[in-house]
Scaffold this motif. Structure first.
Motif, PDB file in Angstrom:
ATOM      1  N   LYS A  39      -0.034  -2.558   9.819  1.00  0.00           N
ATOM      2  CA  LYS A  39       0.785  -1.338  10.248  1.00  0.00           C
ATOM      3  C   LYS A  39       1.193  -1.185  11.487  1.00  0.00           C
ATOM      4  CE  LYS A  39      -1.140   2.119   8.195  1.00  0.00           C
ATOM      5  NZ  LYS A  39      -2.118   3.461   7.871  1.00  0.00           N
ATOM      6  N   VAL A  40       2.352  -0.959  11.578  1.00  0.00           N
ATOM      7  CA  VAL A  40       3.341  -0.744  13.019  1.00  0.00           C
ATOM      8  C   VAL A  40       2.614   0.685  13.467  1.00  0.00           C
ATOM      9  CG1 VAL A  40       5.295  -0.454  14.296  1.00  0.00           C
ATOM     10  CG2 VAL A  40       5.179  -1.916  12.218  1.00  0.00           C
ATOM     11  N   GLN A  41       1.947   0.201  14.860  1.00  0.00           N
ATOM     12  CA  GLN A  41       1.500   1.187  15.614  1.00  0.00           C
ATOM     13  C   GLN A  41       2.174   1.773  16.657  1.00  0.00           C
ATOM     14  OE1 GLN A  41      -2.597   0.187  16.770  1.00  0.00           O
ATOM     15  NE2 GLN A  41      -2.344  -1.666  15.685  1.00  0.00           N
ATOM     16  N   PRO A  42       2.175   2.899  17.120  1.00  0.00           N
ATOM     17  CA  PRO A  42       2.953   3.409  18.313  1.00  0.00           C
ATOM     18  C   PRO A  42       2.499   2.780  19.681  1.00  0.00           C
ATOM     19  CG  PRO A  42       1.009   4.945  17.775  1.00  0.00           C
ATOM     20  CD  PRO A  42       0.805   4.073  16.729  1.00  0.00           C
ATOM     21  N   LYS A  63       9.685   3.354  12.545  1.00  0.00           N
ATOM     22  CA  LYS A  63       9.061   2.324  12.223  1.00  0.00           C
ATOM     23  C   LYS A  63       7.514   2.191  12.188  1.00  0.00           C
ATOM     24  CE  LYS A  63      12.816  -0.714  13.972  1.00  0.00           C
ATOM     25  NZ  LYS A  63      13.819   0.426  14.220  1.00  0.00           N
ATOM     26  N   VAL A  64       6.950   3.344  13.022  1.00  0.00           N
ATOM     27  CA  VAL A  64       5.526   3.577  13.060  1.00  0.00           C
ATOM     28  C   VAL A  64       4.933   3.806  11.592  1.00  0.00           C
ATOM     29  CG1 VAL A  64       3.555   4.792  13.924  1.00  0.00           C
ATOM     30  CG2 VAL A  64       5.517   4.105  15.579  1.00  0.00           C
ATOM     31  N   GLY A  65       3.733   2.955  11.492  1.00  0.00           N
ATOM     32  CA  GLY A  65       3.271   3.321  10.017  1.00  0.00           C
ATOM     33  C   GLY A  65       3.646   2.485   9.039  1.00  0.00           C
ATOM     34  N   LYS A  66       4.917   1.691   9.237  1.00  0.00           N
ATOM     35  CA  LYS A  66       5.494   0.717   7.976  1.00  0.00           C
ATOM     36  C   LYS A  66       4.358  -0.465   8.263  1.00  0.00           C
ATOM     37  CE  LYS A  66      10.188   2.664   7.465  1.00  0.00           C
ATOM     38  NZ  LYS A  66      11.276   2.237   7.605  1.00  0.00           N
ATOM     39  N   LEU A  67       4.379  -1.157   7.096  1.00  0.00           N
ATOM     40  CA  LEU A  67       3.815  -2.608   6.824  1.00  0.00           C
ATOM     41  C   LEU A  67       4.649  -3.691   7.117  1.00  0.00           C
ATOM     42  CD1 LEU A  67       1.471  -1.765   3.810  1.00  0.00           C
ATOM     43  CD2 LEU A  67       1.005  -1.492   6.115  1.00  0.00           C
ATOM     44  N   MET A  68       4.214  -4.456   7.882  1.00  0.00           N
ATOM     45  CA  MET A  68       5.062  -5.625   8.261  1.00  0.00           C
ATOM     46  C   MET A  68       4.483  -7.075   8.420  1.00  0.00           C
ATOM     47  SD  MET A  68       7.695  -4.604  11.609  1.00  0.00           S
ATOM     48  CE  MET A  68       7.704  -6.221  12.135  1.00  0.00           C
ATOM     49  N   GLY A  69       5.085  -8.060   8.236  1.00  0.00           N
ATOM     50  CA  GLY A  69       4.525  -9.524   8.421  1.00  0.00           C
ATOM     51  C   GLY A  69       3.732  -9.865   7.373  1.00  0.00           C
ATOM     52  N   VAL A  70       3.451 -11.185   7.482  1.00  0.00           N
ATOM     53  CA  VAL A  70       2.912 -11.710   6.444  1.00  0.00           C
ATOM     54  C   VAL A  70       1.333 -11.217   6.092  1.00  0.00           C
ATOM     55  CG1 VAL A  70       3.985 -14.265   6.913  1.00  0.00           C
ATOM     56  CG2 VAL A  70       1.729 -13.583   8.086  1.00  0.00           C
ATOM     57  N   ASP A  71       0.880 -10.621   7.235  1.00  0.00           N
ATOM     58  CA  ASP A  71      -0.551  -9.753   6.910  1.00  0.00           C
ATOM     59  C   ASP A  71      -0.388  -8.549   6.888  1.00  0.00           C
ATOM     60  OD1 ASP A  71      -2.007 -12.225   7.199  1.00  0.00           O
ATOM     61  OD2 ASP A  71      -2.093 -12.284   9.417  1.00  0.00           O
TER      62      ASP A  71
END
Length: 207
Positions: free
Chosen positions: A132-135, A121-129
């Motif tokens: 980037k998911v961080q560790p 999941k880390v590194g993927k883009l998420m959410g309305v904004d």
């Protein structure tokens, strides 16, 4: 009356009043009454007047409440007349739904960072904004460096306590917890729990 002596159940009703007022504003209304608010919300007019009296006098007998004025006053009381930066931990299905929710910004909150311990999941883009998911290893530094005081936990139950501990040690003072577990936190930290299973079980008692 100090914040400590105002019952939490009263504070919990203020956002409900705020939401009702926002609907009235959208309808182009200017004046309302405790009776009308009570009818809309299923709360007695006497209870609404008593709740509001903890914070001052906002209406006039025989005239009612100026909707925009009361709306602004409640926003100030709840401190949502400003934007609060929020960190979200948990990028699973629940975390994604929270990140995708577009209603935070207009209500005083913006998710600034998302964290997870899953390398996939880390590194993927998420959410309305499209954040980037961080560790999770970067969580404490992010909170401390940006002076963030509000966090959301959307992890499995077995991970939630450790996440809460990291948040609190880094400076978080308010946690919205979606994990199905009661967190152990210092008295200075406020936790709000959202558990749909508990809500359903509470309802089925009455069926």
């Amino acid at each position: 009356m100090t914040k400590r002596t105002i019952p939490d159940i009263v504070v919990g009703r203020l956002p409900v009043y705020l939401r009702a007022l926002s609907f009235l504003i959208a309808e182009g209304r200017q004046i309302t009454s405790s009776q009308e608010l009570g009818d809309r919300l299923g709360i007695s007019s006497a209870q609404i007047r008593k709740d509001l009296s903890h914070f001052g006098e906002f209406g006039k007998q025989g005239t009612g409440y100026d909707i925009n004025f009361l709306y602004d006053q409640l926003r100030q009381i709840l401190k949502v007349d400003r934007m609060w930066d929020v960190v979200l931990v948990g990028a699973g299905n629940l975390g994604k739904a929270i990140a995708d929710y577009n209603g935070f910004k207009g209500k005083g909150f913006v998710i600034r960072a998302i964290f997870d311990n899953d390398p996939e999941k880390v590194g993927k883009l998420m959410g309305v904004d499209r954040l980037k998911v961080q560790p999770i290893s970067e969580l404490a530094d992010m909170i401390h460096e940006n002076n963030i005081t509000v966090g959301i936990i959307a992890t499995p139950a077995e991970e939630a306590q450790a996440v809460a501990r990291t948040m609190i040690e880094a400076g978080i003072r308010s946690i919205l917890n979606y994990a199905p577990i009661t967190l152990t936190v210092p008295s200075s930290v406020r936790v709000q729990y959202i558990d749909p299973v508990v809500g359903l079980q509470r309802m089925t008692y009455y069926l």
